[in-house]
Design a protein around this motif. Sequence first.
Motif, PDB file in Angstrom:
ATOM      1  N   TYR A  85      17.868   4.453   1.512  1.00 24.22           N
ATOM      2  CA  TYR A  85      16.576   4.490   0.678  1.00 24.22           C
ATOM      3  C   TYR A  85      16.640   4.586  -0.709  1.00 24.22           C
ATOM      4  O   TYR A  85      15.891   4.111  -1.197  1.00 24.22           O
ATOM      5  N   GLU A  88      16.866   0.685  -1.118  1.00 25.82           N
ATOM      6  CA  GLU A  88      15.388   0.293  -0.680  1.00 25.82           C
ATOM      7  C   GLU A  88      14.643   0.541  -1.927  1.00 25.82           C
ATOM      8  O   GLU A  88      13.603  -0.494  -2.361  1.00 25.82           O
ATOM      9  N   CYS A 102       8.235  -2.052   2.937  1.00 29.37           N
ATOM     10  CA  CYS A 102       8.901  -0.785   2.874  1.00 29.37           C
ATOM     11  C   CYS A 102       8.790   0.242   3.861  1.00 29.37           C
ATOM     12  O   CYS A 102       7.645   0.077   4.697  1.00 29.37           O
ATOM     13  N   SER A 103       9.746   0.954   4.130  1.00 26.83           N
ATOM     14  CA  SER A 103       9.615   2.111   4.802  1.00 26.83           C
ATOM     15  C   SER A 103       8.642   2.949   4.489  1.00 26.83           C
ATOM     16  O   SER A 103       8.158   3.164   3.245  1.00 26.83           O
TER      17      SER A 103
END
Length: 118
Positions: A85, A88, A102-103
């Motif tokens: 994360y 990311e 995106c997550s």
Amino acid sequence: MGLPYYLKYVAKLYKKVQVTDAEEDWTKGMAVGILMVEQNDRVGFTVVLEEEIIFPSISDFLTAVALLMGLLFALNIDYPRGLKYTFEVIQKVLMDIGGGQCSALVHGLKNRLLRKKK
């Protein structure tokens, strides 16, 4: 850095070491990351990939992060599980590369950061 608290994990992107520490211990257990090497009142940075120093003697943290991200892209290396994360957020929020996908966790952070105050 408050990002780990928001993303609810404790993995670190960087590690502080003293120039007097044994050099073979600097990268032990570090798959990917940045070393902050302290010597008296000076600080230098190095990029680590698979427990090997790749770029020594970088002058600032942001350049080290950019070089690490470039290495990960160029070598097509998956983000380490504990830092997934973090990378990311750097890629999709800070660098705005592929930000549309995106997550959920990173998308929520991106929306909070970009929200306009009325």
